[in-house]
Design an enzyme around this catalytic site. Structure first.
Site, PDB file in Angstrom:
ATOM      1  CE  LYS A 112      -4.262  -1.962   1.602  1.00  0.00           C
ATOM      2  NZ  LYS A 112      -5.350  -1.874   2.558  1.00  0.00           N
ATOM      3  CE  LYS A 195      -6.724  -8.208  -1.876  1.00  0.00           C
ATOM      4  NZ  LYS A 195      -8.004  -7.683  -1.273  1.00  0.00           N
ATOM      5  CE  LYS A 198     -10.917   0.216   0.753  1.00  0.00           C
ATOM      6  NZ  LYS A 198     -10.781  -1.254   1.484  1.00  0.00           N
TER       7      LYS A 198
HETATM    8  P1  ATP Z   1      -7.658  -2.627   0.063  1.00  0.00           P
HETATM    9  O1  ATP Z   1      -7.425  -2.954  -1.413  1.00  0.00           O
HETATM   10  O2  ATP Z   1      -7.796  -1.245   0.338  1.00  0.00           O
HETATM   11  O3  ATP Z   1      -6.897  -3.503   0.797  1.00  0.00           O
HETATM   12  P2  ATP Z   1      -9.720  -4.817  -0.135  1.00  0.00           P
HETATM   13  O4  ATP Z   1     -10.542  -4.758  -1.262  1.00  0.00           O
HETATM   14  O5  ATP Z   1      -8.674  -5.526   0.293  1.00  0.00           O
HETATM   15  O6  ATP Z   1      -9.389  -3.255   0.023  1.00  0.00           O
HETATM   16  P3  ATP Z   1     -10.680  -4.647   2.614  1.00  0.00           P
HETATM   17  O7  ATP Z   1     -11.385  -3.746   3.319  1.00  0.00           O
HETATM   18  O8  ATP Z   1      -9.184  -4.514   3.018  1.00  0.00           O
HETATM   19  O9  ATP Z   1     -10.990  -4.619   1.177  1.00  0.00           O
HETATM   20  O10 ATP Z   1     -10.957  -6.092   3.086  1.00  0.00           O
HETATM   21  C1  ATP Z   1     -12.203  -6.404   4.073  1.00  0.00           C
HETATM   22  C2  ATP Z   1     -12.199  -7.869   4.133  1.00  0.00           C
HETATM   23  O11 ATP Z   1     -12.412  -8.396   2.823  1.00  0.00           O
HETATM   24  C3  ATP Z   1     -10.808  -8.625   4.689  1.00  0.00           C
HETATM   25  O12 ATP Z   1     -11.138  -9.543   5.503  1.00  0.00           O
HETATM   26  C4  ATP Z   1     -10.037  -9.090   3.439  1.00  0.00           C
HETATM   27  O13 ATP Z   1      -9.376 -10.316   3.767  1.00  0.00           O
HETATM   28  C5  ATP Z   1     -11.392  -9.481   2.420  1.00  0.00           C
HETATM   29  N1  ATP Z   1     -10.968  -9.466   1.235  1.00  0.00           N
HETATM   30  C6  ATP Z   1     -10.768  -8.343   0.743  1.00  0.00           C
HETATM   31  N2  ATP Z   1     -10.621  -8.587  -0.832  1.00  0.00           N
HETATM   32  C7  ATP Z   1     -10.855 -10.022  -0.983  1.00  0.00           C
HETATM   33  C8  ATP Z   1     -10.828 -10.910  -2.040  1.00  0.00           C
HETATM   34  N3  ATP Z   1     -10.702 -10.520  -3.232  1.00  0.00           N
HETATM   35  N4  ATP Z   1     -11.295 -12.131  -1.922  1.00  0.00           N
HETATM   36  C9  ATP Z   1     -11.877 -12.655  -0.662  1.00  0.00           C
HETATM   37  N5  ATP Z   1     -11.610 -11.730   0.462  1.00  0.00           N
HETATM   38  C10 ATP Z   1     -11.240 -10.616   0.454  1.00  0.00           C
HETATM   39 MG    MG Z   2      -7.405  -5.455   1.971  1.00  0.00          MG
END
Ligand code: ATP
Ligand code: MG
Length: 332
Positions: A112, A195, A198
């Site tokens: 990040k 993955k 967001k």
């Molecule tokens: P960022 O990219 O800012 O890290 P993110 O898309 O990973 O955002 P988070 O808010 O960090 O979203 O994640 C919230 C929850 O969703 C966490 O438990 C994370 O492990 C899970 N998660 C996020 N993306 C995935 C994914 N692609 N597949 C499965 N679980 C996910």
């Molecule tokens: Mg995350």
């Protein structure tokens, strides 16, 4: 009952399908078997710049989506992290227990901060895994439902809990990650080798749960697959198709093997059309339930107030024990 704890950031706009399948679905399931605590982690959100009015709105929106996804305030404790000041208080103690090198090894920070430019990354972003340690330990959680990307932070939590217990006497339960292998990593629809996220996905690769259902269907139909034609689960050679199979399997309860049999001899278009329909059937009621909670902020706020009260009772007890063990002079 064993305890479960997890937190999710108040994302601008909407949670995405990875958040739902990887994390939120497990929150819903664990309500049945665990004494479950779930929170919207606004303290974590400010590790990157936030507009105050938007943060407030996104925090409500996150809580509304969690309720719409099936969290039941009668069966779990749902609250906002900043409503329970013990998180920041225990966070400081955990900061003082963590090695600088140890914190520097967290890959989420490396990823990040690299994205933002290391000069712009805050110290808060650097120490956020340590606040997460406090989040978990305050509730003496046994299970922490998360996606695969959070595994390293749960390892850190275990290390720090053990370190504290060894140095000061048994205080914290050692938690374990609750990661459901099949859905631990949902992939981007346009680049199925990364993955769905967001911050890293392009709009077309990311399914936001609150998108217009038409948009959702379109994104599924334009998902990247491969030049082969066989519908088979093979994450190495067919990551796009495998991702679609995983999503459909989880949403319908059919096994991947059943789906492979069902689609034998059929084209990718059939898989995508079916999945688009399934997704539309899923997001349509999700959107309207979320809107109902947003339209009734009094009910929402009262759910969150009750949640904070229940959470504080547990958190205050753990913090008091911790302060005592550390050697802080009690206030008279
Ligand atoms: P960022 O990219 O800012 O890290 P993110 O898309 O990973 O955002 P988070 O808010 O960090 O979203 O994640 C919230 C929850 O969703 C966490 O438990 C994370 O492990 C899970 N998660 C996020 N993306 C995935 C994914 N692609 N597949 C499965 N679980 C996910
Ligand atoms: Mg995350």
């Amino acid at each position: 009952r064993p305890r479960a704890l997890s937190g999710i950031q108040p994302t601008a706009g909407s949670f995405h399908l990875g958040n739902y399948l990887g994390a939120i679905r497990q929150y819903v399931a664990l309500q049945e078997t665990h004494d479950a605590f779930y929170m919207v982690v606004d303290l974590h959100a400010i590790t990157v710049p936030q507009d105050p009015a938007e943060l407030r709105a996104n925090t409500r929106l996150a809580a509304a989506q969690l309720l719409a996804a099936g969290l039941d305030p009668e069966r779990c404790t749902l609250f906002i992290q900043s409503h329970v000041p013990e998180h920041a208080q225990l966070g400081w103690i955990m900061n003082c227990l963590t090695g600088f090198g140890e914190a520097s090894r967290m890959t989420q920070f490396k990823d990040k901060s690299a994205k933002q430019g290391t000069d712009r990354a805050t110290v808060g972003l650097f120490t956020y895994p340590i606040l997460q340690v406090a989040d978990i330990l305050l509730y003496q959680a046994n299970a922490v439902p998360v996606g695969e990307d959070q595994r390293q932070h749960i390892e850190l939590t275990r290390d720090l809990a053990e370190r504290f217990n060894t140095r000061f006497g048994d205080t914290f339960t050692i938690p374990a990650p609750h990661i459901v292998k099949e859905v631990a990593k949902i992939y981007d629809l346009q680049d199925p080798t990364i993955k769905m996220s967001k911050s890293a996905s392009t709009p077309k690769g990311l399914i936001n749960l609150l998108d217009e259902p038409k948009t959702t269907a379109k994104k599924i139909k334009s998902a990247v697959t491969d030049t082969d034609t066989v519908i088979r689960f093979d994450p190495v050679n067919k990551p796009g198709v495998s991702n679609l199979l995983t999503i459909q399997s989880t949403l319908t309860g059919k096994s991947v093997a059943e789906l492979e049999a069902e689609y034998e001899g059929r084209m990718y278009g059939a898989l995508k059309t079916d999945l688009a329909d399934i997704m539309v059937d899923f997001v349509t009621p999700f959107r309207s339930r979320t809107q109902e909670y947003l339209d009734d902020p009094e009910t929402l706020d009262s759910i969150l107030a009750k949640g904070a009260e229940k959470a504080r009772a547990v958190a205050a007890e753990t913090l008091a024990a911790t302060y005592d063990r550390v050697g802080f002079l009690p206030a008279k």
